[in-house]
Design a protein around this motif. Structure first.
Motif, PDB file in Angstrom:
ATOM      1  N   ILE A  55      71.749 -65.212  10.660  1.00 47.65           N
ATOM      2  CA  ILE A  55      72.543 -65.568   9.488  1.00 47.65           C
ATOM      3  C   ILE A  55      73.384 -66.803   9.797  1.00 47.65           C
ATOM      4  O   ILE A  55      73.541 -67.693   8.960  1.00 47.65           O
ATOM      5  CB  ILE A  55      73.432 -64.387   9.063  1.00 47.65           C
ATOM      6  CG1 ILE A  55      72.536 -63.280   8.484  1.00 47.65           C
ATOM      7  CG2 ILE A  55      74.487 -64.815   8.040  1.00 47.65           C
ATOM      8  CD1 ILE A  55      73.269 -61.971   8.213  1.00 47.65           C
ATOM      9  N   ALA A  56      73.889 -66.884  10.989  1.00 45.25           N
ATOM     10  CA  ALA A  56      74.705 -68.041  11.369  1.00 45.25           C
ATOM     11  C   ALA A  56      73.894 -69.327  11.232  1.00 45.25           C
ATOM     12  O   ALA A  56      74.390 -70.339  10.752  1.00 45.25           O
ATOM     13  CB  ALA A  56      75.230 -67.885  12.794  1.00 45.25           C
ATOM     14  N   ALA A  68      66.878 -66.054  19.360  1.00 45.31           N
ATOM     15  CA  ALA A  68      66.979 -64.608  19.617  1.00 45.31           C
ATOM     16  C   ALA A  68      68.248 -64.258  20.408  1.00 45.31           C
ATOM     17  O   ALA A  68      69.339 -64.649  20.020  1.00 45.31           O
ATOM     18  CB  ALA A  68      65.714 -64.108  20.281  1.00 45.31           C
ATOM     19  N   ASP A  69      68.087 -63.564  21.531  1.00 46.84           N
ATOM     20  CA  ASP A  69      69.279 -63.101  22.238  1.00 46.84           C
ATOM     21  C   ASP A  69      70.048 -64.238  22.903  1.00 46.84           C
ATOM     22  O   ASP A  69      71.229 -64.080  23.226  1.00 46.84           O
ATOM     23  CB  ASP A  69      68.923 -62.024  23.272  1.00 46.84           C
ATOM     24  CG  ASP A  69      67.932 -62.515  24.294  1.00 46.84           C
ATOM     25  OD1 ASP A  69      68.240 -62.478  25.496  1.00 46.84           O
ATOM     26  OD2 ASP A  69      66.823 -62.938  23.901  1.00 46.84           O
ATOM     27  N   ALA A  77      58.990 -62.696  21.113  1.00 49.33           N
ATOM     28  CA  ALA A  77      58.009 -62.249  20.132  1.00 49.33           C
ATOM     29  C   ALA A  77      58.666 -61.225  19.224  1.00 49.33           C
ATOM     30  O   ALA A  77      58.548 -61.287  18.003  1.00 49.33           O
ATOM     31  CB  ALA A  77      56.798 -61.656  20.825  1.00 49.33           C
ATOM     32  N   TYR A  78      59.393 -60.318  19.824  1.00 51.21           N
ATOM     33  CA  TYR A  78      60.096 -59.312  19.019  1.00 51.21           C
ATOM     34  C   TYR A  78      61.102 -60.002  18.128  1.00 51.21           C
ATOM     35  O   TYR A  78      61.198 -59.742  16.942  1.00 51.21           O
ATOM     36  CB  TYR A  78      60.860 -58.332  19.897  1.00 51.21           C
ATOM     37  CG  TYR A  78      60.012 -57.451  20.786  1.00 51.21           C
ATOM     38  CD1 TYR A  78      60.552 -56.923  21.954  1.00 51.21           C
ATOM     39  CD2 TYR A  78      58.710 -57.137  20.468  1.00 51.21           C
ATOM     40  CE1 TYR A  78      59.805 -56.109  22.775  1.00 51.21           C
ATOM     41  CE2 TYR A  78      57.954 -56.325  21.299  1.00 51.21           C
ATOM     42  CZ  TYR A  78      58.504 -55.814  22.446  1.00 51.21           C
ATOM     43  OH  TYR A  78      57.776 -55.017  23.275  1.00 51.21           O
ATOM     44  N   GLY A  79      61.892 -60.858  18.767  1.00 51.05           N
ATOM     45  CA  GLY A  79      62.973 -61.526  18.050  1.00 51.05           C
ATOM     46  C   GLY A  79      62.464 -62.324  16.879  1.00 51.05           C
ATOM     47  O   GLY A  79      63.011 -62.271  15.786  1.00 51.05           O
ATOM     48  N   LEU A 111      74.329 -56.473  21.544  1.00 49.61           N
ATOM     49  CA  LEU A 111      73.512 -57.670  21.670  1.00 49.61           C
ATOM     50  C   LEU A 111      72.353 -57.647  20.677  1.00 49.61           C
ATOM     51  O   LEU A 111      72.043 -58.646  20.032  1.00 49.61           O
ATOM     52  CB  LEU A 111      72.982 -57.778  23.101  1.00 49.61           C
ATOM     53  CG  LEU A 111      72.231 -59.044  23.470  1.00 49.61           C
ATOM     54  CD1 LEU A 111      73.141 -60.262  23.372  1.00 49.61           C
ATOM     55  CD2 LEU A 111      71.667 -58.927  24.878  1.00 49.61           C
ATOM     56  N   ALA A 112      71.731 -56.476  20.546  1.00 49.29           N
ATOM     57  CA  ALA A 112      70.600 -56.344  19.627  1.00 49.29           C
ATOM     58  C   ALA A 112      71.073 -56.424  18.180  1.00 49.29           C
ATOM     59  O   ALA A 112      70.464 -57.071  17.335  1.00 49.29           O
ATOM     60  CB  ALA A 112      69.857 -55.037  19.887  1.00 49.29           C
ATOM     61  N   LYS A 113      72.181 -55.783  17.909  1.00 45.29           N
ATOM     62  CA  LYS A 113      72.695 -55.783  16.548  1.00 45.29           C
ATOM     63  C   LYS A 113      73.063 -57.208  16.128  1.00 45.29           C
ATOM     64  O   LYS A 113      72.893 -57.589  14.967  1.00 45.29           O
ATOM     65  CB  LYS A 113      73.921 -54.870  16.477  1.00 45.29           C
ATOM     66  CG  LYS A 113      74.458 -54.635  15.086  1.00 45.29           C
ATOM     67  CD  LYS A 113      75.312 -53.357  15.023  1.00 45.29           C
ATOM     68  CE  LYS A 113      75.791 -53.092  13.601  1.00 45.29           C
ATOM     69  NZ  LYS A 113      76.724 -54.147  13.129  1.00 45.29           N
ATOM     70  N   ALA A 114      73.553 -57.996  17.059  1.00 47.04           N
ATOM     71  CA  ALA A 114      73.981 -59.362  16.737  1.00 47.04           C
ATOM     72  C   ALA A 114      72.825 -60.325  16.501  1.00 47.04           C
ATOM     73  O   ALA A 114      73.039 -61.472  16.107  1.00 47.04           O
ATOM     74  CB  ALA A 114      74.894 -59.894  17.843  1.00 47.04           C
ATOM     75  N   LEU A 115      71.597 -59.879  16.717  1.00 47.78           N
ATOM     76  CA  LEU A 115      70.446 -60.739  16.443  1.00 47.78           C
ATOM     77  C   LEU A 115      70.452 -61.171  14.980  1.00 47.78           C
ATOM     78  O   LEU A 115      70.138 -62.316  14.645  1.00 47.78           O
ATOM     79  CB  LEU A 115      69.123 -60.016  16.747  1.00 47.78           C
ATOM     80  CG  LEU A 115      68.741 -59.871  18.216  1.00 47.78           C
ATOM     81  CD1 LEU A 115      67.534 -58.944  18.362  1.00 47.78           C
ATOM     82  CD2 LEU A 115      68.417 -61.230  18.832  1.00 47.78           C
TER      83      LEU A 115
END
Lengths: 545, 48
Positions: free
Chosen positions: A286-287, A294-295, A534-536, A277-281
């Motif tokens: 890009i999409a 974000a998630d 915020a992180y995202g 899930l995190a890697k797909a951020l």
């Protein structure tokens, strides 16, 4: 696809699905003597345009984004569907137009520069992940707005709106209204079930996706296509980690089980874990070509990735909340009084997040106010509207043009990133138009969110589903997710020269990290969690810069 | 059929239109197989 007609040559490039292609094809054959090579809707779009020109676009029931070149006139015609379900971006360089389904393709044309100016920054941090219709965060890159077409020739670009919601007095009585809504909904779903490639329904066990599953399942039975494939998403250990909140009162599994047992669907449960899930951020960003949700984006992206293994088309319950009044802000007294987009209230925090240099040049509140009021000007209020109806029209309008748009962009980008076609039956323009004028008290029948929808589907679904309180798109509650994104952001911030430092306030971010997100107190956008967003956002900002 | 790209060439004439179209379409390859459907004439280049 090209066609010759009256000594002219017309060439079409097309992305989409036309749900009333058969009706239009029939008319062209019977009334206008056209011949067709096959059964593609592409051919229908081209020949319909040749016959009727731009007038036909408003009658296309479907999702589309296309361009037609008229050889004799040396003119380009561009069009996008009623709600902008399919994308179409463009830029103009020295009197030539460059267009594409996604911004990333436009960037491949030489001479196109990627620039973020103060408007782009205001869009990204003030309005984001929503956006002002017609714009992108990048300077000089625009989109053809939903329900618009454009003509480009050597004299330039001319844009026209071909459709909009019409406000008029609703004259059907309650029973007639219920029957009509049900009939429109069934018609929309049935049309969108037609596919010559494998199809499925996304099913969360919520009201909207359950309705689609119920109608689809019945259609499949009647046409000997059973069983229907359904898909749901969950996260590793979510049952253990689930915590009730105002926005998300129940977890999905219980309701999905009810649905799959009632309708005997061939159900597939996709389970996702934190690292993926995190890697797909990054993939999700890009999409979209810029920071999104974000998630909430990355999980749909992964969901589509796995659904694609079994199906090429998926029906989604998106947009029911917008058109039937499902969101909390439809019911909150203060929604319009807040004088801003009701789903996006963390204004101070957004401004604080900006690098002081940039923050001094950009006034987010002013920008948002401007766009908000500009948007409200477009709402058609009738003299016969009660003040509540007028208010609800405004909330609905804002929700459809800003919030729903963001979700539709998300649906297209994340699904097409995986080559999966997502269809959204609730966005059938005839249904949306009919619902627009129904009195609010009927939409909120029995004092419930989406009350009318619940009422008309009460004989179609198990009671527990009909009564289920609205739950947003399923999010992960696994604490490792926050830990992971926190670490990702920490790693980025180690480099004082990372691009993110030009855009954002380094001290504030470090503070957010140190206090474990607690210094960012309110949701960024709807239910996007304060901390993870915020992180995202910080994470994705690294790519924008 | 899953993504469209194109540009006019009223002013910006180029011999590279095939390559540019290819790059643009390639950027959309995740959206699905492209039709390899090109069209060029004096003032336009299209591909889906």
């Amino acid at each position: 696809m090209s066609a010759e007609h009256s000594n002219n040559r017309y060439t079409l490039i097309y992305n989409g699905q036309l749900y009333n292609a058969n009706d239009i094809r029939k008319e062209l054959i019977e009334d206008y003597n056209y011949t067709f090579q096959g059964y593609s809707d592409t051919e229908v779009v081209l020949k319909a345009y040749i016959q009727w020109g731009s007038k036909i676009i408003s009658k296309f029931n479907g999702i589309f984004s296309f361009a037609i070149w008229d050889e004799n006139k040396n003119e380009l015609f561009l069009a996008r569907d009623h709600f902008g379900i399919k994308p179409l971006y463009y830029t103009i360089i020295d009197n030539d137009i460059i267009f594409a389904s996604e911004i990333k393709a436009i960037l491949k044309y030489p001479k196109v520069k990627l620039e973020l100016d103060s408007q782009g920054i205001s869009e990204l941090f003030g309005i984001g992940p929503a956006h002002t219709p017609g714009t992108t965060i990048f300077k000089n890159i625009y989109e053809i707005k939903p329900a618009h077409f454009a003509i480009f020739n050597k004299y330039g670009l001319h844009i026209t709106k071909y459709w909009e919601l019409k406000s008029k007095e609703h004259t059907d009585n309650f029973e007639e209204t219920c029957n009509k809504v049900k009939q429109l909904l069934k018609d929309a779903i049935d049309r969108q079930l037609i596919s010559d490639v494998p199809l499925c329904c996304l099913l969360s066990g919520g009201l909207d996706s359950s309705i689609i599953t119920a109608f689809a399942s019945r259609y499949y039975e009647e046409n000997d296509l059973s069983p229907l494939d359904t898909y749901s998403i969950d996260y590793v250990d979510n049952d253990k980690n689930f915590v009730k909140s105002d926005f998300q009162p129940n977890s999905d599994k219980h309701y999905i089980d009810i649905m799959k047992n009632t309708f005997h669907t061939n159900h597939h449960e996709i389970v996702i874990d934190t690292p993926e899930l995190a890697k797909a951020l990054e993939d999700a960003m890009i999409a979209r070509d810029f920071p999104g949700m974000a998630d909430v984006d990355s999980s749909l992206l992964l969901f589509c990735k796995y659904v694609k293994k079994g199906a090429t088309v998926a029906l989604s319950g998106e947009c029911a909340d917008e058109i039937f009044g499902g969101y909390p802000w439809f019911f909150r007294e203060d929604a319009l009084n807040s004088n801003t987009f009701p789903w996006s209230i963390a204004l101070t925090e957004r401004q604080q997040l900006l690098n002081p240099d940039i923050s001094s040049k950009v006034n987010l509140k002013e920008y948002i106010d401007f766009r908000y009021h500009e948007s409200l000007e477009n709402v058609e209020i009738l003299s016969t509207d009660s003040s509540e109806t007028a208010e609800k029209r405004k909330i609905s309008y804002l929700t459809m043009n800003w919030f729903m748009q963001t979700l539709l962009d998300r649906s297209d980008r994340t699904s097409m990133y995986n080559g999966l076609e997502l269809r959204v039956p609730f966005c059938d323009y005839r249904l949306v138009q009919y619902l627009w004028n129904i009195p609010w008290e009927w939409k909120a029948y029995n004092g419930r969110e989406k009350g009318l929808l619940r009422y008309i589907c009460k004989d179609l679904l198990p009671k527990e589903i009909v009564d289920r309180k609205k739950s947003p798109y399923p999010k992960t509650h696994n604490p490792t997710y926050l830990k992971t994104v926190k670490q990702m952001l920490t790693d980025i911030m180690k480099n004082k020269n990372a691009p993110i430092n030009y855009l954002l306030n380094r001290d504030y971010i470090l503070d957010i990290l140190e206090t474990d997100g607690n210094s960012f107190t309110r949701p960024w956008f709807r239910s996007i969690d304060d901390r993870s967003s915020a992180y995202g956002l910080s994470l994705s900002s690294k790519y924008v810069a | 059929m899953c993504g469209i790209v194109g540009f006019t060439t009223f002013k910006n004439k180029t011999n590279q239109y095939k390559e540019i179209l290819f790059d643009m379409t390639n950027a959309l390859s995740r959206r699905g197989p492209d039709e390899k459907d090109y069209y060029f004439s004096e003032n336009i280049a299209l591909r889906s």
